[in-house]
Design a protein around this motif. Sequence first.
Motif, mmCIF file in Angstrom:
data_model
loop_
_atom_site.group_PDB
_atom_site.id
_atom_site.type_symbol
_atom_site.label_atom_id
_atom_site.label_comp_id
_atom_site.label_asym_id
_atom_site.label_seq_id
_atom_site.Cartn_x
_atom_site.Cartn_y
_atom_site.Cartn_z
ATOM 1 N N ALA A 402 0.848 -1.210 0.000
ATOM 2 C CA ALA A 402 0.000 0.000 0.000
ATOM 3 C C ALA A 402 0.875 1.248 0.000
ATOM 4 N N LEU A 406 1.482 4.379 -3.033
ATOM 5 C CA LEU A 406 1.536 5.829 -2.841
ATOM 6 C C LEU A 406 2.808 6.421 -3.432
ATOM 7 N N ALA A 409 2.554 6.374 -7.462
ATOM 8 C CA ALA A 409 1.221 6.703 -7.974
ATOM 9 C C ALA A 409 1.246 7.541 -9.238
ATOM 10 N N ARG A 415 2.012 1.734 -11.177
ATOM 11 C CA ARG A 415 0.784 1.421 -10.434
ATOM 12 C C ARG A 415 0.250 0.056 -10.829
ATOM 13 N N LEU A 432 -8.814 -2.526 -5.537
ATOM 14 C CA LEU A 432 -8.243 -1.203 -5.832
ATOM 15 C C LEU A 432 -7.926 -1.013 -7.311
ATOM 16 N N HIS A 439 -6.616 6.641 -12.013
ATOM 17 C CA HIS A 439 -5.975 7.797 -11.383
ATOM 18 C C HIS A 439 -5.191 8.602 -12.416
ATOM 19 N N ALA A 532 -5.443 8.690 -2.007
ATOM 20 C CA ALA A 532 -5.264 7.952 -0.758
ATOM 21 C C ALA A 532 -6.583 7.785 -0.018
ATOM 22 N N ALA A 535 -8.763 5.263 -1.861
ATOM 23 C CA ALA A 535 -8.213 3.911 -1.703
ATOM 24 C C ALA A 535 -8.533 3.367 -0.319
ATOM 25 N N ALA A 536 -8.375 4.208 0.702
ATOM 26 C CA ALA A 536 -8.728 3.781 2.054
ATOM 27 C C ALA A 536 -10.214 3.457 2.146
ATOM 28 N N PHE A 557 -5.228 -0.606 5.272
ATOM 29 C CA PHE A 557 -5.595 0.720 4.770
ATOM 30 C C PHE A 557 -4.860 1.854 5.474
ATOM 31 N N PHE A 560 -2.800 4.464 3.341
ATOM 32 C CA PHE A 560 -3.684 5.362 2.590
ATOM 33 C C PHE A 560 -4.324 6.382 3.517
ATOM 34 N N ALA A 564 -4.117 10.546 3.619
ATOM 35 C CA ALA A 564 -5.337 11.342 3.500
ATOM 36 C C ALA A 564 -5.493 12.309 4.668
#
Length: 575
Positions: A402, A406, A409, A415, A432, A439, A532, A535-536, A557, A560, A564
């Motif tokens: 995860a 990030l 990304a 990705r 995801l 994105h 983020a 995704a979470a 999570f 992410f 955020a």
Amino acid sequence: MQLHREQALDVRRLICAALLAATALVGLVAAPAALAQTPQTTQTTEAGGSPALLPRAPSDPEALSRPQTLGGRPPDHRLTGLQAMAIAGRSAKVQASLRKHRTARPEVFLKGPSRWQVSWFTPGTGDARKEIAQVLVDDRSAQILEAWTGPQVAWTMARGYPGAFGRKVNSPWVWIPLSVLFVVPFIDRRRLLRVLHLDLLVLVAFGVSVAFFNDANLDVSVPLVAPLLAYLLARMLWIGLRRRDEDRERPVLPMLVRTSWLVVALIFLVGFRIGLNLTSSNVIDVGYSGVIGADHLVDGTKLYNNFPADDEHGDTYGPFAYEAYVPFEQALPWSGRWDSLPAAHAAAIAFDLLTILLLFLAGRRIRGPGLGVVLAYAWTAWPFSLYVLNCNSNDGLVAALAALVLLVASSPASRGAVAALAGFSKLAGLALVPLLAMHGARRGTWRRIVATFTASLVAVSALVWLPILLRGEPLHTIYDRTIAFQASRGAPFSIWGLYDLVTLQHAWQVVAVLIAVGAALVPRRRDMVGLAAMAAAVVIGLQLGVTYWFYLYLVWFFPFLAVALFARYRVPDPA
């Protein structure tokens, strides 16, 4: 290991080893660009599965056998089977359960050399026969040691055995100071009613549920989880969909301490975590599975439907969950049994350190070194990341991937590669894929971005699966052992499984699918905060719908969610 050396020229194994090395290389190249249940006990059994009749109780303290007669005393025992059954029947728990199951009948076993086990079963065969109560009686004192009813009969991990998950991390002297260290540095003394404070308190509030879980109180621990996850889901959707925040001047992250102090605390916490893992941790079945799978991969033997009896369903993950353990199993070979498993310890520590590094690099890329320090510190101070580390589970690998998402990304190809690794570690990561594919896609460019993402996803997926397919493992077996098993898996650790809310669960699962698809299509923040947060939200929505949920999944999570929450602010760089 001598056998491995003697077979080193086996062509098929050389091919598999090369493919495994290439798979690991994909992860290494992408990075710069960027449990359960407790161990199952063994039993002396007959061919039909019932404990065997032995003249003397076995020395294994967890092994079951049947006394030859209920009226006589087995060798070296004070009680008869009838006396043990009478003592067990005095349990108030058992009496309450028998009032609900009036047809249940008792069966008496010897458990190890000095205990009796009395179990009540409903009549029938197969799935119709159900154990509804279980009592352990000490032979010497003639006292009830344990009495279990309901889901805790079948689920030993729900009985609150001390240290079953994470050993010393459950101590209040460890858990509470970590919770304080996680929250206090980010308190704004001038605005105590900030929503960020509530976010952090919710993240540590899962510890209250753990406390009740460790006390074997599922009726409190399980219902506490759902509202906390629901709050975090709502917060992530709120942050991810509020596009107007993107162009506003970013406020400074309120902190009680300087960023430099967080660096010092981070170094201390990393050392503390590794030391605690080496001196007071245990390997649960999830980490054991990774070591077994790595051994099978290098040996060239079947991976799926080929696990030992003490980890029968350890083959329920994607191939990369086992391939990632190969370097550690080769350096610290598996003994063939569930011992201290040094390879699992080494892997868990490596995944944890990798997550810390990747969070720092991702934060530095997003907003500078200050944010990188905050993200790395938040991970090391959060008690649940240490919980995962001290269980030596493979969930640390999910968190590391995860964090890698990030970091890479900005590149559709990277990705796609990381999405394949994450999706074929624990299959939930595939949720995801729609969000990551879209994105950065805008009018006129989305086809190129999606095509690049998809090509990379397919290529890395093929690389991950080739070592399995070259063995000729049937696809239906892989499906049965992974997706089918997970879909039919019952457990009392979610409100759905504990209270049998099947209809409501299916309704929420539809919502979770809509969140996963909608996150890729609806207008949202286009920066890293937006990615983020959504995704979470996708991962949390998925977790809210599963029957088998456990605290180890929280780290899935967290990277992410941390971005955020914290990347919305300017963070002073450390001196």
